[in-house]
Structure formats: C-alpha cells, structure tokens
Design a protein around this motif. Structure first.
Motif, PDB file in Angstrom:
ATOM      1  N   THR A  19       3.413   3.651  -7.298  1.00 44.10           N
ATOM      2  CA  THR A  19       2.479   2.517  -7.246  1.00 44.10           C
ATOM      3  C   THR A  19       1.958   2.205  -8.644  1.00 44.10           C
ATOM      4  O   THR A  19       2.167   1.120  -9.169  1.00 44.10           O
ATOM      5  CB  THR A  19       1.294   2.801  -6.301  1.00 44.10           C
ATOM      6  OG1 THR A  19       1.794   3.029  -4.993  1.00 44.10           O
ATOM      7  CG2 THR A  19       0.340   1.609  -6.242  1.00 44.10           C
ATOM      8  N   SER A  23       1.113   7.433 -11.027  1.00 43.14           N
ATOM      9  CA  SER A  23       1.847   8.066  -9.923  1.00 43.14           C
ATOM     10  C   SER A  23       2.790   9.146 -10.460  1.00 43.14           C
ATOM     11  O   SER A  23       3.457   8.937 -11.487  1.00 43.14           O
ATOM     12  CB  SER A  23       2.705   7.033  -9.169  1.00 43.14           C
ATOM     13  OG  SER A  23       1.909   6.084  -8.511  1.00 43.14           O
ATOM     14  N   ILE A  24       2.868  10.265  -9.758  1.00 44.32           N
ATOM     15  CA  ILE A  24       3.822  11.310 -10.151  1.00 44.32           C
ATOM     16  C   ILE A  24       5.241  10.714 -10.140  1.00 44.32           C
ATOM     17  O   ILE A  24       6.061  11.022 -11.011  1.00 44.32           O
ATOM     18  CB  ILE A  24       3.715  12.523  -9.206  1.00 44.32           C
ATOM     19  CG1 ILE A  24       2.325  13.171  -9.354  1.00 44.32           C
ATOM     20  CG2 ILE A  24       4.822  13.538  -9.485  1.00 44.32           C
ATOM     21  CD1 ILE A  24       2.006  14.222  -8.300  1.00 44.32           C
ATOM     22  N   ASN A  43       8.517   1.194  -3.103  1.00 46.86           N
ATOM     23  CA  ASN A  43       7.164   1.303  -2.551  1.00 46.86           C
ATOM     24  C   ASN A  43       7.089   0.368  -1.352  1.00 46.86           C
ATOM     25  O   ASN A  43       8.100  -0.219  -0.971  1.00 46.86           O
ATOM     26  CB  ASN A  43       6.105   0.973  -3.600  1.00 46.86           C
ATOM     27  CG  ASN A  43       4.760   1.586  -3.231  1.00 46.86           C
ATOM     28  OD1 ASN A  43       4.621   2.288  -2.225  1.00 46.86           O
ATOM     29  ND2 ASN A  43       3.751   1.312  -4.026  1.00 46.86           N
ATOM     30  N   ASP A  68       9.023   1.201   3.564  1.00 48.21           N
ATOM     31  CA  ASP A  68       7.954   1.873   4.294  1.00 48.21           C
ATOM     32  C   ASP A  68       8.647   2.965   5.100  1.00 48.21           C
ATOM     33  O   ASP A  68       9.476   2.662   5.971  1.00 48.21           O
ATOM     34  CB  ASP A  68       7.248   0.866   5.215  1.00 48.21           C
ATOM     35  CG  ASP A  68       6.161   1.509   6.065  1.00 48.21           C
ATOM     36  OD1 ASP A  68       6.159   2.754   6.217  1.00 48.21           O
ATOM     37  OD2 ASP A  68       5.323   0.765   6.602  1.00 48.21           O
ATOM     38  N   VAL A  69       8.329   4.217   4.823  1.00 46.95           N
ATOM     39  CA  VAL A  69       9.075   5.315   5.469  1.00 46.95           C
ATOM     40  C   VAL A  69       8.782   5.439   6.966  1.00 46.95           C
ATOM     41  O   VAL A  69       9.415   6.240   7.641  1.00 46.95           O
ATOM     42  CB  VAL A  69       8.823   6.679   4.773  1.00 46.95           C
ATOM     43  CG1 VAL A  69       9.525   6.745   3.441  1.00 46.95           C
ATOM     44  CG2 VAL A  69       7.342   6.989   4.648  1.00 46.95           C
ATOM     45  N   LYS A 166       1.117  19.007   4.556  1.00 44.43           N
ATOM     46  CA  LYS A 166       1.939  19.622   3.503  1.00 44.43           C
ATOM     47  C   LYS A 166       2.646  20.883   4.025  1.00 44.43           C
ATOM     48  O   LYS A 166       3.783  21.164   3.620  1.00 44.43           O
ATOM     49  CB  LYS A 166       1.082  19.958   2.274  1.00 44.43           C
ATOM     50  CG  LYS A 166       0.662  18.739   1.460  1.00 44.43           C
ATOM     51  CD  LYS A 166       1.847  17.935   0.962  1.00 44.43           C
ATOM     52  CE  LYS A 166       1.452  16.857  -0.031  1.00 44.43           C
ATOM     53  NZ  LYS A 166       2.532  15.882  -0.270  1.00 44.43           N
ATOM     54  N   LEU A 195      -3.679  16.410  -9.788  1.00 46.79           N
ATOM     55  CA  LEU A 195      -3.451  15.389 -10.819  1.00 46.79           C
ATOM     56  C   LEU A 195      -4.203  14.116 -10.452  1.00 46.79           C
ATOM     57  O   LEU A 195      -4.236  13.734  -9.271  1.00 46.79           O
ATOM     58  CB  LEU A 195      -1.950  15.100 -10.924  1.00 46.79           C
ATOM     59  CG  LEU A 195      -1.124  16.253 -11.519  1.00 46.79           C
ATOM     60  CD1 LEU A 195       0.359  16.087 -11.225  1.00 46.79           C
ATOM     61  CD2 LEU A 195      -1.381  16.366 -13.019  1.00 46.79           C
ATOM     62  N   THR A 197      -4.364  10.902  -9.629  1.00 47.64           N
ATOM     63  CA  THR A 197      -3.564   9.755  -9.190  1.00 47.64           C
ATOM     64  C   THR A 197      -4.385   8.998  -8.148  1.00 47.64           C
ATOM     65  O   THR A 197      -5.434   9.477  -7.713  1.00 47.64           O
ATOM     66  CB  THR A 197      -2.256  10.233  -8.531  1.00 47.64           C
ATOM     67  OG1 THR A 197      -2.601  10.974  -7.354  1.00 47.64           O
ATOM     68  CG2 THR A 197      -1.443  11.117  -9.462  1.00 47.64           C
TER      69      THR A 197
HETATM   70  P1  NAP Z   1       0.289   8.048  -5.498  1.00 43.03           P
HETATM   71  O1  NAP Z   1       0.508   7.499  -6.859  1.00 43.03           O
HETATM   72  O2  NAP Z   1      -0.737   7.400  -4.644  1.00 43.03           O
HETATM   73  O3  NAP Z   1       1.701   8.120  -4.725  1.00 43.03           O
HETATM   74  C1  NAP Z   1       1.798   8.208  -3.317  1.00 43.03           C
HETATM   75  C2  NAP Z   1       2.755   7.138  -2.886  1.00 43.03           C
HETATM   76  O4  NAP Z   1       3.020   7.186  -1.483  1.00 43.03           O
HETATM   77  C3  NAP Z   1       2.208   5.744  -3.172  1.00 43.03           C
HETATM   78  O5  NAP Z   1       3.177   5.013  -3.902  1.00 43.03           O
HETATM   79  C4  NAP Z   1       2.002   5.192  -1.773  1.00 43.03           C
HETATM   80  O6  NAP Z   1       2.049   3.795  -1.686  1.00 43.03           O
HETATM   81  C5  NAP Z   1       3.172   5.846  -1.071  1.00 43.03           C
HETATM   82  N1  NAP Z   1       3.135   5.679   0.374  1.00 43.03           N
HETATM   83  C6  NAP Z   1       2.092   5.882   1.223  1.00 43.03           C
HETATM   84  N2  NAP Z   1       2.456   5.573   2.490  1.00 43.03           N
HETATM   85  C7  NAP Z   1       3.767   5.169   2.431  1.00 43.03           C
HETATM   86  C8  NAP Z   1       4.708   4.717   3.400  1.00 43.03           C
HETATM   87  N3  NAP Z   1       4.396   4.601   4.702  1.00 43.03           N
HETATM   88  N4  NAP Z   1       5.962   4.385   2.980  1.00 43.03           N
HETATM   89  C9  NAP Z   1       6.316   4.475   1.682  1.00 43.03           C
HETATM   90  N5  NAP Z   1       5.454   4.882   0.712  1.00 43.03           N
HETATM   91  C10 NAP Z   1       4.205   5.226   1.092  1.00 43.03           C
HETATM   92  O7  NAP Z   1      -0.146   9.587  -5.597  1.00 43.03           O
HETATM   93  P2  NAP Z   1       0.620  10.867  -6.166  1.00 43.03           P
HETATM   94  O8  NAP Z   1      -0.453  11.873  -6.384  1.00 43.03           O
HETATM   95  O9  NAP Z   1       1.524  10.488  -7.275  1.00 43.03           O
HETATM   96  O10 NAP Z   1       1.449  11.357  -4.906  1.00 43.03           O
HETATM   97  C11 NAP Z   1       2.854  11.591  -4.932  1.00 43.03           C
HETATM   98  C12 NAP Z   1       3.157  12.870  -4.169  1.00 43.03           C
HETATM   99  O11 NAP Z   1       2.662  13.996  -4.925  1.00 43.03           O
HETATM  100  C13 NAP Z   1       2.508  12.963  -2.809  1.00 43.03           C
HETATM  101  O12 NAP Z   1       3.383  13.617  -1.904  1.00 43.03           O
HETATM  102  C14 NAP Z   1       1.305  13.845  -3.080  1.00 43.03           C
HETATM  103  O13 NAP Z   1       0.802  14.484  -1.922  1.00 43.03           O
HETATM  104  C15 NAP Z   1       1.945  14.826  -4.037  1.00 43.03           C
HETATM  105  N6  NAP Z   1       1.012  15.669  -4.798  1.00 43.03           N
HETATM  106  C16 NAP Z   1      -0.018  15.111  -5.465  1.00 43.03           C
HETATM  107  C17 NAP Z   1      -0.906  15.935  -6.159  1.00 43.03           C
HETATM  108  C18 NAP Z   1      -2.096  15.334  -6.882  1.00 43.03           C
HETATM  109  O14 NAP Z   1      -3.044  16.069  -7.188  1.00 43.03           O
HETATM  110  N7  NAP Z   1      -2.093  14.041  -7.200  1.00 43.03           N
HETATM  111  C19 NAP Z   1      -0.722  17.318  -6.198  1.00 43.03           C
HETATM  112  C20 NAP Z   1       0.376  17.861  -5.500  1.00 43.03           C
HETATM  113  C21 NAP Z   1       1.237  17.030  -4.807  1.00 43.03           C
HETATM  114  P3  NAP Z   1       0.637   2.954  -1.729  1.00 43.03           P
HETATM  115  O15 NAP Z   1       0.006   3.234  -3.048  1.00 43.03           O
HETATM  116  O16 NAP Z   1       1.080   1.549  -1.586  1.00 43.03           O
HETATM  117  O17 NAP Z   1      -0.191   3.452  -0.583  1.00 43.03           O
END
Ligand code: NAP
Length: 260
Positions: A19, A23-24, A43, A68-69, A166, A195, A197
């Motif tokens: 997004t 984003s990671i 996305n 959309d998954v 998770k 992180l 995000t």
């Molecule tokens: P992020 O930038 O918000 O990324 C999450 C993504 O999931 C967004 O692009 C979001 O889209 C998308 N998403 C949500 N519902 C969806 C759907 N139905 N279909 C397709 N895409 C969908 O946050 P992030 O932290 O980088 O997260 C990426 C991954 O890393 C996630 O699995 C998260 O749990 C994991 N993670 C994050 C952290 C942390 O601290 N940030 C730590 C460990 C693991 P929208 O923005 O449009 O909703």
C-alpha cells in the motif's frame, strides 16, 4: 550491487500487499528489483490508487494488479492477469494481514466476535493457501512462496486475535510446504519484529511493544527499517535456500531467543 550480480537475477516475483512505501511488501519489491528480479505488485479495493502512485517510487515502476485475497473471481483471474506481463512466476510474497482493530486488537481478546475473527483468519492465514493455489499454475517448474508473520508461539500485549491468525498462518505454511514440496515449491515465513507500517499503526498499544523490542533485542531493533526483513524475504525467494521449506526465519534483532 548491480542487477547483473543480483541473487534474484532473471526471477519473476509477485509481491501481494503493497500500500505505502512503509509497507514491508514495498521494501521487498525494492530489494528484489535491486537484486535483478522482474517484480509485479498487487493490492485491493480503494487503496489500489495509492499503490499505483507508490509504485512509481520503486527503482522500476512495476505492473500493479488488483487482488482481494477473499474474492474468488480475483483469485481465479490472477494467473491470466500475471501472464499479461510475465510468462510465469518464480516467487510469490504474501505480505497481507487484516484484523478489525476496533473489535479484535488492543486488549479485545475476550470480546472479539466470531465474524471478525473469521475475517482475520481468512485474510491473514487462509489467504496464504488461496494465493499460493492461484499462483501454482504459474510455477510449473517450482518456486518459492514467502509470507510474513509475527512470532505466534507466545501471547503478546495488544496483538490478541491477530496472534491467533498468525498461529494459523504459521501452520498453513507448514502444510503448504508438505503438499507442494514434491512440485519443487518451497514455502517459508519471515518472522519480523515490530515495524512502523499502516497495519502496525492500526493496532492500539502496539507502540509499547516497539519500545520494549529495541531495549531487549541483543542486536537492537530499528522499527523504521524494513530492509533487514526485505533482505530475508529475498534470500528465501532466491536459490540460496534450495533445501529449506516449512521454515520460519526470525528477523527480530534476536529477541525470540532471549528468556528475559
Ligand atoms: P501494510 O503495509 O498495511 O500491508 C498489509 C497489506 O495487506 C496492505 O497492503 C493491505 O491493503 C493488504 N490487505 C489487507 N486485506 C487484504 C485483502 N483482503 N486482499 C489483499 N490485500 C489485503 O502492513 P505491513 O506491516 O507491511 O504488513 C505486511 C505483512 O507483514 C502482514 O502479514 C503483517 O502482519 C506482517 N508483519 C508486520 C509486522 C509489523 O510490525 N508491521 C511485523 C511482523 C509481520 P490495504 O492497505 O488496502 O488494507
């Protein structure tokens, strides 16, 4: 390093879940391009326009797909969407999670309603299976699937039902590794520390965890630096881990290994 010596030279990679540039998935897409990969990103919904703008900030602007998954039509059409740009995939990054912050997170464990829990598990865990299945016809000569988790072996403050989702994701990756190993498809996760995000900011109280992390991780922890996580994702996408599947690689400054 130039692209001619990159660890992903010639690889075709789909990064699902980009997004913002925080984003990671964005960091993974950037490092993958720097390592020679041809990258597609995806996305869904209203954020697609943001993703299209953010895509221009990558070294090479990638195609942006709509996925959309939870949408069966999107999943059924994904392979054709991908084939408009590349003739197959060598790697898929699942960087997707959602749990309603109002009802499920930040101390709401005991009151989280089932429909919201079901949605969190579908978007954050079941979707690893859905996305991998949708991409399977594109990986006829094997491939690497990498997802992102937050250590689900213990209970954390604030993380609540996302922690349960998770745990389901971690288990899903092991079953996928079992069933797709014979086809040469590896499935692994990176367990990242906190992180900053969009997803993390939405969790009430998650910032306390971020503060604790930098103090306790033996290597220290910078919650604004997505690159170490992106590098691990790309290493798992590469040919450097040919005999590794069903694995969880921690990129957390070492905190998971500390007792106190
Ligand atoms: P992020 O930038 O918000 O990324 C999450 C993504 O999931 C967004 O692009 C979001 O889209 C998308 N998403 C949500 N519902 C969806 C759907 N139905 N279909 C397709 N895409 C969908 O946050 P992030 O932290 O980088 O997260 C990426 C991954 O890393 C996630 O699995 C998260 O749990 C994991 N993670 C994050 C952290 C942390 O601290 N940030 C730590 C460990 C693991 P929208 O923005 O449009 O909703």
């Amino acid at each position: 390093m130039t692209s001619s010596t990159g660890i992903l030279e010639g690889k075709r990679i789909l990064v699902a879940g980009v997004t913002m540039d925080s984003s990671i998935g964005f960091a993974a897409a950037k490092y993958a391009q720097e390592q020679g990969a041809t990258v597609l990103i995806s996305n869904f919904g209203r954020a697609l326009g943001i993703t299209r703008r953010i895509a221009k900030r990558l070294p090479t602007e990638p195609p942006v797909l709509e996925l959309d998954v939870t949408d069966d039509d999107h999943l059924a059409g994904l392979a054709d969407q991908v084939r408009e740009h590349v003739d197959g995939l060598d790697g898929v990054v699942h960087s997707i999670a959602f749990g309603n912050p109002e009802t499920l997170l930040g101390g709401k464990f005991l009151t989280g309603p089932w429909p919201d829990v079901a949605q969190a598990v579908q978007v954050s865990a079941y979707s690893l299976k859905s996305l991998t299945e949708a991409c399977r016809p594109l990986m006829s000569s094997g491939g690497s699937v990498v997802g992102l988790t937050f250590d689900a072996t213990v209970a954390w403050p604030a993380y609540d039902w996302m922690g349960v989702a998770k745990a389901a994701l971690e288990s899903t990756s092991r079953y996928l590794a079992r069933d797709l190993g014979p086809e040469g498809i590896r499935v692994n996760l990176v367990s990242a520390g906190p992180l900053k995000t969009l997803a993390a900011k939405a969790i009430p109280g998650f910032e306390d965890l971020e503060t604790m992390w930098s103090g306790r991780a033996p290597l220290g922890w910078d919650n604004t630096d997505q690159e170490p996580t992106a590098k691990a994702v790309c290493a798992l996408l590469s040919d450097l881990f040919p005999a590794t599947t069903g694995e969880i690689v921690h990129v957390d400054g070492g905190l998971h290994a500390m007792g106190a």
